[in-house]
Structure formats: C-alpha cells, structure tokens
Design a protein around this motif. Structure first.
Motif, PDB file in Angstrom:
ATOM      1  N   GLN A  72       0.890  -1.114   0.176  1.00  0.00           N
ATOM      2  CA  GLN A  72      -0.129  -0.016   0.069  1.00  0.00           C
ATOM      3  C   GLN A  72       0.879   1.101  -0.037  1.00  0.00           C
ATOM      4  O   GLN A  72       0.531   2.220  -0.709  1.00  0.00           O
ATOM      5  N   THR A  73       1.959   1.082   0.746  1.00  0.00           N
ATOM      6  CA  THR A  73       2.770   2.336   0.550  1.00  0.00           C
ATOM      7  C   THR A  73       3.389   2.538  -0.854  1.00  0.00           C
ATOM      8  O   THR A  73       3.305   3.667  -1.092  1.00  0.00           O
ATOM      9  N   LEU A  74       3.943   1.781  -1.365  1.00  0.00           N
ATOM     10  CA  LEU A  74       4.211   1.676  -2.759  1.00  0.00           C
ATOM     11  C   LEU A  74       3.176   2.543  -3.587  1.00  0.00           C
ATOM     12  O   LEU A  74       3.365   3.430  -4.442  1.00  0.00           O
ATOM     13  N   LYS A  75       2.027   2.168  -3.444  1.00  0.00           N
ATOM     14  CA  LYS A  75       0.899   2.419  -4.322  1.00  0.00           C
ATOM     15  C   LYS A  75       0.759   4.113  -3.837  1.00  0.00           C
ATOM     16  O   LYS A  75       0.532   4.951  -4.713  1.00  0.00           O
ATOM     17  N   GLN A  88       1.272   7.216  -6.599  1.00  0.00           N
ATOM     18  CA  GLN A  88       0.417   8.027  -6.695  1.00  0.00           C
ATOM     19  C   GLN A  88       0.494   9.521  -6.497  1.00  0.00           C
ATOM     20  O   GLN A  88       0.332  10.269  -7.313  1.00  0.00           O
ATOM     21  N   LEU A  89       1.315   9.845  -5.331  1.00  0.00           N
ATOM     22  CA  LEU A  89       1.728  11.006  -4.918  1.00  0.00           C
ATOM     23  C   LEU A  89       2.548  11.609  -6.036  1.00  0.00           C
ATOM     24  O   LEU A  89       2.348  12.702  -6.334  1.00  0.00           O
ATOM     25  N   VAL A 142      -0.807  -5.414  -6.874  1.00  0.00           N
ATOM     26  CA  VAL A 142      -0.210  -4.084  -6.850  1.00  0.00           C
ATOM     27  C   VAL A 142       0.682  -3.593  -7.817  1.00  0.00           C
ATOM     28  O   VAL A 142       0.500  -2.240  -7.933  1.00  0.00           O
ATOM     29  N   LEU A 143       1.907  -4.295  -8.192  1.00  0.00           N
ATOM     30  CA  LEU A 143       2.430  -3.888  -9.170  1.00  0.00           C
ATOM     31  C   LEU A 143       1.890  -3.482 -10.772  1.00  0.00           C
ATOM     32  O   LEU A 143       2.349  -2.341 -11.373  1.00  0.00           O
ATOM     33  N   MET A 144       0.878  -4.220 -10.777  1.00  0.00           N
ATOM     34  CA  MET A 144       0.174  -4.021 -12.094  1.00  0.00           C
ATOM     35  C   MET A 144      -0.391  -2.651 -12.179  1.00  0.00           C
ATOM     36  O   MET A 144      -0.452  -1.940 -13.249  1.00  0.00           O
ATOM     37  N   SER A 145      -0.921  -2.372 -11.092  1.00  0.00           N
ATOM     38  CA  SER A 145      -1.577  -0.993 -11.006  1.00  0.00           C
ATOM     39  C   SER A 145      -0.586   0.169 -10.817  1.00  0.00           C
ATOM     40  O   SER A 145      -0.852   1.349 -11.185  1.00  0.00           O
ATOM     41  N   VAL A 146       0.893  -0.103 -10.385  1.00  0.00           N
ATOM     42  CA  VAL A 146       1.674   1.085 -10.349  1.00  0.00           C
ATOM     43  C   VAL A 146       2.286   1.248 -11.756  1.00  0.00           C
ATOM     44  O   VAL A 146       2.727   2.313 -12.222  1.00  0.00           O
ATOM     45  N   LEU A 147       2.272   0.267 -12.467  1.00  0.00           N
ATOM     46  CA  LEU A 147       3.014   0.280 -13.906  1.00  0.00           C
ATOM     47  C   LEU A 147       2.592   1.448 -14.475  1.00  0.00           C
ATOM     48  O   LEU A 147       3.323   1.943 -15.302  1.00  0.00           O
TER      49      LEU A 147
END
Length: 172
Positions: free
Chosen positions: A1-4, A8-9, A32-37
């Motif tokens: 969650q921290t990564l996301k 996002q920020l 999580v990673l797929m949503s970050v990419l």
C-alpha cells in the motif's frame, strides 16, 4: 500500500518515476505492481521478474506485454545474454562483452538500473543509456560485493565513447 501511495503522489505532482522491483515484489505483489506500472516512466527488471508479471516469452514479447500496462521505457536484463530496452515501439538490444570476467553477480541489476536512469537524467539517447548501464553492470560483476567498482561519471562516459559493440534495433 505504501508503494501505491508514493507512486500516486509522485504521479499527481508530475514527478517521473523509475522503478526496479524485486523478485519478491513481483511474486507477492503482482496485483499491486500492475496498478503501479501505468504511472512509470521507466521500469527495469530482469527476465525472470518480467516473466513473473506477464508470463513466459522472449525479450520482445515481454517488453511488449509490460508496455501495455503503461511504462514508457522498459529495460529487461538477461544476465550473460545482455539486455533489451523498449522505447517508442523500438526494441534495443545489447550483448555483453565477449571476454569479460564474472566474479559475483550481486548488485549487477542495481548497477544497470542506476546507470540507465542517470543517462536519462542527463538527457542522453537510449543507446547511450543502454551502453552506460551495461558497462556499469559489467564493472560490478568483475569484483566481489554489490558496490565494488561502480563507475564514476567520468570513467563510464569515457568507456561509452570507446564501446563499439552493436546495439540491435527492431521495430516492435
């Protein structure tokens, strides 16, 4: 969650993001990673990590699949077989030096990723960045330890100027 949250920020503030996930993150945090990419400027990972995210394939298939999730630049390293980089629908590939000493591979991926991003920060072309990254990684694997013989800017720039190995380009 921290990564996301961090991604996002940064994305909301227009900050370009380079990310080099670990194997653990690729295995455990696939969702999580797929949503970050989609927020990434640069994604750097090794072939095994890429396959954990998008399934088996050759370098062209892996980078093409990863690109569909949003990163603008994707670098996939493949140990003794070199590295490939997807940028603007072109796949750039470079092989390692034919005669090179490998003592320990710890830190090679980090050396590659940091040098590649440094080249981008200096607004160098992709071919230059790829050479820079490979040369830095080759220097690290020739010594014990993850950080021994990381190249200085002056030294690696000089090596890039002398490096004549071909970089293959193919339309993806």
């Amino acid at each position: 969650q921290t990564l996301k949250k961090v991604v996002q920020l940064a994305s909301n503030k227009g900050i370009k993001i380079a990310f080099n996930p670990s194997s653990y993150q690729c295995e455990e945090g696939k969702g999580v990673l797929m949503s970050v990419l989609k927020h990434l400027e640069v994604l750097v990972l090794n072939k095994e990590e890429a396959e954990l995210l998008v399934g088996k394939g050759n370098m062209k298939e892996l980078t093409k699949k990863l690109h569909l999730y949003g990163p603008k630049i994707i670098c996939v390293t493949n140990g003794g077989k070199g590295a490939s980089c997807w940028y603007k629908d072109v796949l750039y590939s470079i092989a390692p030096k034919k005669k090179r000493k490998v003592v320990e591979t710890t830190g090679a991926g980090d050396a590659f990723a940091s040098a590649f991003v440094a080249g981008l920060a200096y607004k160098k072309p992709i071919e230059f960045c790829l050479r820079l990254a490979v040369l830095n990684a080759e220097s690290v694997v020739a010594h014990h330890g993850a950080k021994n013989d990381l190249l200085t800017k002056r030294k690696v720039w000089a090596l890039v100027a002398k490096d004549k190995r071909p970089i293959r380009k193919e339309k993806a």
